[in-house]
Design an enzyme around this catalytic site. Structure first.
Site, PDB file in Angstrom:
ATOM      1  N   SER A   1      39.540  36.861  41.428  1.00 46.99           N
ATOM      2  CA  SER A   1      40.966  36.679  41.144  1.00 46.99           C
ATOM      3  C   SER A   1      41.688  35.785  42.148  1.00 46.99           C
ATOM      4  O   SER A   1      42.783  35.322  41.869  1.00 46.99           O
ATOM      5  CB  SER A   1      41.664  38.039  41.067  1.00 46.99           C
ATOM      6  OG  SER A   1      41.712  38.663  42.331  1.00 46.99           O
TER       7      SER A   1
ATOM      8  N   LYS B   1      48.385  33.156  47.127  1.00 43.47           N
ATOM      9  CA  LYS B   1      47.984  33.753  45.857  1.00 43.47           C
ATOM     10  C   LYS B   1      49.200  34.388  45.196  1.00 43.47           C
ATOM     11  O   LYS B   1      50.032  35.015  45.867  1.00 43.47           O
ATOM     12  CB  LYS B   1      46.897  34.797  46.113  1.00 43.47           C
ATOM     13  CG  LYS B   1      46.338  35.460  44.862  1.00 43.47           C
ATOM     14  CD  LYS B   1      45.199  36.403  45.229  1.00 43.47           C
ATOM     15  CE  LYS B   1      44.608  37.086  44.021  1.00 43.47           C
ATOM     16  NZ  LYS B   1      43.455  37.952  44.379  1.00 43.47           N
TER      17      LYS B   1
ATOM     18  N   SER C   1      36.951  39.323  45.451  1.00 45.83           N
ATOM     19  CA  SER C   1      37.804  38.199  45.094  1.00 45.83           C
ATOM     20  C   SER C   1      38.181  37.272  46.239  1.00 45.83           C
ATOM     21  O   SER C   1      38.963  36.346  46.049  1.00 45.83           O
ATOM     22  CB  SER C   1      39.068  38.694  44.383  1.00 45.83           C
ATOM     23  OG  SER C   1      38.762  38.952  43.030  1.00 45.83           O
TER      24      SER C   1
END
Length: 633
Positions: free
Chosen positions: A322, A250, A346
């Site tokens: 996210s 990420k 998330s």
């Protein structure tokens, strides 16, 4: 319904007997109004309640001071500009005079409607007795200067044998193999790490134009690390099941020489010369980074500076959460696993939406140095994978004490591959997927009805205060310099962080005391070894993150989408479940997930990105097609 009136202030024309320090009378009046806003005191009266005594709902001492210092006028419909000017003076008292009138009015409205009820609920819950003898905050100070890591780590997990795995002919089939299967192919030299890098980079570039899941391809680094892995193996050194396995991170996680954009226009060119702890751990395990994957802007939902990340199972839908890039990329076979993060939903929500297996581990089990921070007491890193077994492999590689992350710990997890599930008592809630209950019961697990009970009613408010105030502390300069005006979704962080500006220190601490009460009540109520339940319920997301519970997300099936474009459309809505365990009992959730997946196949299904069905083409819907949801890092 009678519209309330509001007190407004104007500069006094009386001789100035005292200016209360350097503040003119108008500032003093404004400061008192602001104090009322912060303390949750009502400054309103109505036409049905005559204001002969001026501001009758205020404490008498404060009412008298208002009358002394301010010329109070009451209007049926307040002049918003005048109100904003008064409030502007108030904000200057806390060095926050940078807000314009529109933002100030927005903050005042939000503070009245959202902050004040939370203040009152938390005070009623934990602050009715003086002395601080009850309901301590769970945020604990440790003054030790000793950064040495105390070695309490248990033995490494004993991974099951994947012997007999054969290299498949089709590269698409290879791309959907599990980590353990790919590891066996590398170990037996049926495929090289460089060959896997080529396959996954091809997959990433093939589908990214549809899914918008990749920020940066780390191609040069990937081939370099793959060659090193292949060379080590040729020299007789095998680092374990992640040796030579490609993966994605990420884009809130730093890697030297590559952008770490946090998904935000404000930071899209940012390069940080920091090697994140989790990246170090994976590199030491032989894993190969192929891409930095999308994080929703500043870790809020799935909108980022390059677009909005789509769900591979239904590309007219977005991922939510996210950790959008890790979820979509793993689901689509673009990487065999990825690392995402969660503060409030998330990991769980995008994993559920995209139909992948994912683990939100016990808080503190994975170090966060080099990772964008929302809240030090909430942020967690965890893996997105194809299987629960793969999640166990990744957890084994990345867990451990990070010397620069004060919340991280050495947790001696038991081996999930050695758990005797027939000795476990597992609860199931009213919203649980009964298929999971039936399968686990058939495997010998004792399944019982269960509900997790607690009396704290302000759980969602506690999480909002904790997360938003902590986030604002980390992005104070961003707000002060007006960069929030550039944010990709104005109804998300900009609004929440402005409202966080007027949360008092006292009320933040009261929220933490209420959180401590919640933790103790959940511990008392958690009378089973684990429980199965809905994994996307917002109350449960807030509770689980405040308490630090681990949860494993598993796909359990699929159903047709609502209003498909054609009768032959192959897009699907995923069905999923969460397996929750007490803190530091992640191995139990993993063992139960592996047991379920050993006799089911939903986790092996592939999304129809290339095969939507006859006459069903890739859509290009506007961003507003699906409204953003409140889901965070």
């Amino acid at each position: 319904m009678v519209r309330p009136s509001i007190a407004t202030c104007e500069p006094s024309t009386r001789p100035c007997l005292a200016t209360r320090g350097s503040l003119p009378r108008s500032r003093t009046c404004a400061s008192l109004l602001f104090l009322c806003l912060l303390l949750g005191l009502t400054v309103f009266c109505s036409d049905a309640n005559p204001c002969d005594s001026k501001l009758p709902l205020l404490p008498s001492s404060m009412r008298a001071f208002f009358l002394l210092e301010c010329n109070i006028t009451l209007t049926d419909l307040p002049d918003k500009t005048m109100e904003a000017k008064c409030l502007q003076s108030m904000f200057e008292l806390i060095d926050s005079g940078f807000f314009n009138e529109t933002k100030i009015q927005e903050i005042a409205k939000g503070a009245t409607e959202i902050n004040v009820p939370i203040y009152r609920a938390n005070r009623k819950l934990v602050a009715t007795k003086n002395g601080g003898l009850e309901n301590p905050s769970p945020l604990v100070f440790n003054p030790s200067w000793n950064r040495e890591v105390r070695r309490v780590q248990g033995k490494r997990f004993k991974y099951p044998s994947a012997s007999g795995v054969q290299l498949l002919r089709d590269e698409e089939d290879i791309a959907f193999m599990s980590v353990l299967e790919l590891g066996e192919l590398i170990k037996t030299r049926q495929v090289t790490s460089e060959e896997l890098v080529r396959i996954y980079l091809k997959q990433l570039k093939r589908y990214n134009h549809v899914l918008e899941a990749v920020v940066t391809y780390t191609e040069e680094l990937a081939y370099k690390q793959a060659k090193e892995a292949d060379d080590l193996l040729s020299q007789g050194t095998y680092l374990g099941p992640l040796h030579g396995i490609p993966y994605g991170l990420k884009d809130t996680i730093t890697v030297p020489r590559y952008r770490t954009t946090w998904g935000s226009t404000s930071f899209k060119d940012q390069v940080l010369d920091i090697e994140a702890w989790v990246y170090k751990r994976l590199k030491a395990s032989g894993a190969v980074l192929v891409a930095k994957l999308v994080a929703g802007s500043m870790a809020y939902d799935d909108i980022w500076f390059g677009g909005r990340t789509r769900n591979p199972w239904n590309i007219e839908e977005f991922t939510t959460g996210s950790s959008a890039g890790p979820a979509a990329s793993t689901s689509a076979g673009m990487v065999p696993f990825a690392i995402g993060s969660e503060t409030a939903g998330s990991i769980t929500n995008p994993a559920a939406r995209c139909g992948v297996t994912a683990l939100r581990p016990t808080f503190g089990s994975v170090g966060r140095t080099g990772v964008m921070s929302i809240s030090e007491s909430l942020d967690k890193l965890g893996p997105f994978c194809r299987t629960a077994a793969d999640c166990a492999v990744i957890l084994d590689a990345i867990k451990g004490k990070d010397p620069n992350d004060l919340s991280s710990r050495e947790i001696a997890f038991e081996d999930p591959f050695s758990v005797d599930i027939t000795k476990l008592t597992v609860g199931y809630t009213k919203d649980a997927d009964m298929k999971v209950v039936e399968v686990l019961g058939s495997k010998g697990v004792i399944m019982v009805p269960f509900e997790l009970n607690y009396t704290v009613e302000s759980v969602q408010g506690i999480l909002n205060f904790t997360m938003d105030v902590d986030m604002l502390a980390h992005f104070d300069e961003w707000q002060r310099t007006g960069q929030d005006d550039l944010y990709e979704a104005q109804d998300q962080w900009p609004v929440e962080l402005r409202r966080a500006r007027v949360v008092t220190a006292v009320d933040y601490i009261q929220a933490q005391r209420a959180r401590g009460k919640l933790i103790r009540e959940v511990e008392k109520s958690f009378t089973v070894d684990a429980f199965v339940g809905n994994v996307t319920d917002w109350e449960r997301i807030c509770m689980g993150n405040l308490v630090g519970l681990p949860v494993l997300v598993i796909p359990t099936g699929f159903k047709n989408i609502t209003d498909p474009p054609t009768n032959s459309c192959r897009r699907r809505t995923t069905i999923n479940a969460g397996i929750y365990a007490p803190p530091e009992r992640d191995h139990i959730a993993l063992a139960l997930g592996m047991a379920y997946q050993s006799v089911t196949d939903a986790h092996r299904k592939r999304p129809p990105i290339d095969d939507l069905g006859p006459d069903d083409s890739i859509p290009n819907p506007p961003r507003a097609l699906i409204p953003p949801r409140r889901l965070h890092i």
